[in-house]
Design an enzyme around this catalytic site. Structure first.
Site, PDB file in Angstrom:
ATOM      1  N   GLY A   1     -33.337 -81.731 -45.474  1.00 22.80           N
ATOM      2  CA  GLY A   1     -34.042 -80.628 -46.123  1.00 22.80           C
ATOM      3  C   GLY A   1     -34.323 -80.904 -47.588  1.00 22.80           C
TER       4      GLY A   1
ATOM      5  CG  LEU B   1     -42.856 -68.892 -58.972  1.00 28.23           C
ATOM      6  CD1 LEU B   1     -43.983 -67.905 -58.711  1.00 28.23           C
ATOM      7  CD2 LEU B   1     -42.152 -68.588 -60.300  1.00 28.23           C
TER       8      LEU B   1
ATOM      9  CE  LYS C   1     -26.585 -70.097 -48.653  1.00 23.35           C
ATOM     10  NZ  LYS C   1     -26.312 -71.490 -48.258  1.00 23.35           N
TER      11      LYS C   1
ATOM     12  CE1 TYR D   1     -29.707 -68.164 -48.062  1.00 23.64           C
ATOM     13  CE2 TYR D   1     -30.046 -66.802 -50.004  1.00 23.64           C
ATOM     14  CZ  TYR D   1     -29.761 -68.020 -49.442  1.00 23.64           C
ATOM     15  OH  TYR D   1     -29.525 -69.098 -50.244  1.00 23.64           O
TER      16      TYR D   1
ATOM     17  CB  SER E   1     -27.036 -68.503 -52.977  1.00 23.88           C
ATOM     18  OG  SER E   1     -28.013 -67.694 -53.570  1.00 23.88           O
ATOM     19  CB  ALA E   2     -27.339 -67.114 -58.252  1.00 25.04           C
TER      20      ALA E   2
END
Length: 338
Positions: A10, A200, A153, A149, A124-125
């Protein structure tokens, strides 16, 4: 040193494999190819100039994973494999919990049975949730996440923390990412999302090559300098190098370690658009839309713990992130070949 990399073909996994092998590590990749293409394997091999082991296997396949551990001598694991789209997770929560949480449980059980107790987890944050004020530090309370999601985490972090409490022979590193963008300097590896991009930068690059008409900017009335959301963007190669330091950490001592991997600097959506236009020479038309549910105004890291304990710091700025993203997209307008 032999490192098993789940999800190793990935976006982040492939860049990490390159840096691992460049550092002299042996790499074994496991990927089910759900979110990537097999040709990523050839690109990695070409960049490092040598072959490596690749197994097409789902981490939920306990028998298949056990066979890999029996064939290969694995010292540690970097665990990237997982579904990762916030919007999709709202539509498919069962699939996200099954793949991310259940997959991790299967992986950990196989690791334990084969005496491999060193793991670096791709967190992840998002685990910081909505209630913490930036800059975000590792000692802040986590939870309060707003989508499935993020909850996967958070749940996996809880599982790993409980695992360490139960058995201090484990060495576990939780890496909380902020917003990875950029691509390999060669232009041969980068982000290649399926369908409409959720992030983004790939959306901007697809607008730049005229694959999409314009960029949607969700909200321009946040309490930020230009009204658009501010995030901590980190170059994917800097992120990959952070994993090398994390592997060294878990190889060197037992413990539970948590680090932010970010730059500590926030850029707004329009900041990124302007930086990309400058780097690429392409105009990026955009339209302002309503805020998205669950989005917050500002999210950026306090990364000094990683510097102090791992000796790691993000070195690449927003200009380089944009230049490398454009090089990848312009040279590979359709992403990786099928």
């Amino acid at each position: 040193m032999s490192v098993l990399v789940t999800g190793g073909l990935g976006y982040i996994g492939s860049h990490t494999c390159v840096e691992l092998m460049n550092s002299g590590a042996e790499v074994v990749v496991v990927d089910n190819l759900y979110n990537c293409k097999k040709s990523s394997y050839d690109r990695i091999k070409a960049l490092v100039g040598k072959d490596f082991k690749f197994y097409e296997c789902d981490i939920r396949d306990a028998e298949g994973m056990s066979e890999i551990f029996e064939k290969e001598s694995i010292d540690s694991v970097i665990h990237f494999a997982g579904l990762k789209a916030v919007g999709e997770s709202v539509e498919k929560p069962l699939e996200y919990f099954d793949n991310n949480v259940n997959g991790t449980l299967v992986l950990l059980d196989v690791m334990r049975k084969h005496g491999c107790k060193k793991i670096v987890f791709s967190s992840s944050a998002t685990v910081y949730g909505m209630n913490n004020v930036s800059p975000l530090t590792e000692d802040m309370e986590v939870g309060g996440v707003t989508n499935p999601y993020g909850r996967t985490k958070y749940m996996i972090e809880c599982i790993l923390k409980d695992l360490y409490v139960s058995d201090n022979a484990w060495s576990i590193c939780l890496l909380r990412y902020f917003n990875p963008i950029g691509a390999h300097k060669s232009g041969t590896m980068g982000e290649d999302p399926n369908g409409i991009p959720n992030n983004l930068m790939p959306y901007i690059t697809q607008v730049a090559i005229k694959k999409r008409e314009f960029l949607n900017v969700w909200g321009d009335d946040y309490d930020t300098p230009d009204g658009t959301g501010v995030r901590d963007y980190i170059h994917v190669v800097d992120l990959a190098l952070g994993h090398l330091k994390a592997v060294e950490k878990v190889e060197g001592e037992n413990g539970l370690f948590i680090y932010n991997l970010g730059t500590g600097t926030g850029y707004s959506v329009l900041d990124v658009v302007k930086a990309f236009e400058k780097a690429s020479g392409q105009e990026i038309p955009y339209k302002i839309g309503p805020r998205r549910a669950g989005d917050i105004a500002t999210c950026y890291s306090e990364p000094s713990k990683a510097l102090n304990e791992l000796g790691w710091k993000a070195e690449r700025g927003i200009e380089e992130m944009c230049e490398d993203s454009w090089r990848w997209q312009s040279q590979n307008p359709n992403g990786y070949p099928d």
